[in-house]
Scaffold this motif. Sequence first.
Motif, mmCIF file in Angstrom:
data_model
loop_
_atom_site.group_PDB
_atom_site.id
_atom_site.type_symbol
_atom_site.label_atom_id
_atom_site.label_comp_id
_atom_site.label_asym_id
_atom_site.label_seq_id
_atom_site.Cartn_x
_atom_site.Cartn_y
_atom_site.Cartn_z
ATOM 1 N N HIS A 33 7.710 -2.538 13.226
ATOM 2 C CA HIS A 33 6.392 -2.805 12.667
ATOM 3 C C HIS A 33 5.303 -2.319 13.615
ATOM 4 C CE1 HIS A 33 6.597 -6.119 15.527
ATOM 5 N NE2 HIS A 33 5.293 -6.275 15.372
ATOM 6 N N ARG B 4 0.834 -1.205 0.000
ATOM 7 C CA ARG B 4 0.000 0.000 0.000
ATOM 8 C C ARG B 4 0.869 1.255 0.000
ATOM 9 N NH1 ARG B 4 -5.096 -1.861 0.331
ATOM 10 N NH2 ARG B 4 -5.470 -3.765 1.505
ATOM 11 N N LYS C 84 2.157 2.024 3.882
ATOM 12 C CA LYS C 84 2.968 0.928 4.426
ATOM 13 C C LYS C 84 2.650 -0.358 3.686
ATOM 14 C CE LYS C 84 3.143 2.801 9.109
ATOM 15 N NZ LYS C 84 4.470 2.847 9.639
ATOM 16 N N CYS D 22 -3.699 -7.471 10.385
ATOM 17 C CA CYS D 22 -2.439 -7.488 9.644
ATOM 18 C C CYS D 22 -1.327 -6.791 10.412
ATOM 19 C CB CYS D 22 -2.607 -6.884 8.260
ATOM 20 S SG CYS D 22 -3.222 -5.212 8.247
ATOM 21 N N TYR E 285 1.900 -4.097 9.799
ATOM 22 C CA TYR E 285 2.327 -3.049 8.885
ATOM 23 C C TYR E 285 3.823 -2.806 9.015
ATOM 24 C CZ TYR E 285 -2.677 -2.082 9.091
ATOM 25 O OH TYR E 285 -4.037 -2.189 9.055
ATOM 26 N N SER F 50 1.255 -3.960 4.002
ATOM 27 C CA SER F 50 0.403 -4.744 4.897
ATOM 28 C C SER F 50 0.728 -6.217 4.708
ATOM 29 C CB SER F 50 -1.072 -4.513 4.576
ATOM 30 O OG SER F 50 -1.417 -3.163 4.728
#
Length: 140
Positions: free
Chosen positions: A104, A79, A82, A110, A112, A84
């Motif tokens: 992270h 994305r 970030k 999820c 990121y 995912s």
Amino acid sequence: MANKEAKLKQNDNNVIEFIEAVESPRKREDAYRLLDLFTEITGYEAKMWGPSIIGFGSYHYKYASGHEGNAPLTGFSPRKAKISLYLTMPDDEYEKFAADFGKHTRGKACIYVNKLADINVAVLKEMIKVSVIFSKKQNR
């Protein structure tokens, strides 16, 4: 109440074309590395799910509410903000990996990351394995 049409559906969109459309050269490079990594670890061919998720394998879920559908066993999406990583596992399993994983944040469904250079790829490989096993157990 009738089930709404699932937003997340596997489709025939081209994974490589999707990655090629990623604006950031670094993120595009990371997406290709992730594509190779997830393919190697899962043994599944990459498929597009919805407009922006690259998924591997699939499972059927059904919630107590009656909502049900299909989802990828694991996957990722490069994305704009970030990357995912769709890695589903119990909290205690996640905690085993978190300290050594690298920089992270974790959302509900999820993890990121800004870039692959921020994380320990060896730990990611183990997390992918655990996620696939866990997701397969959810298959109903």
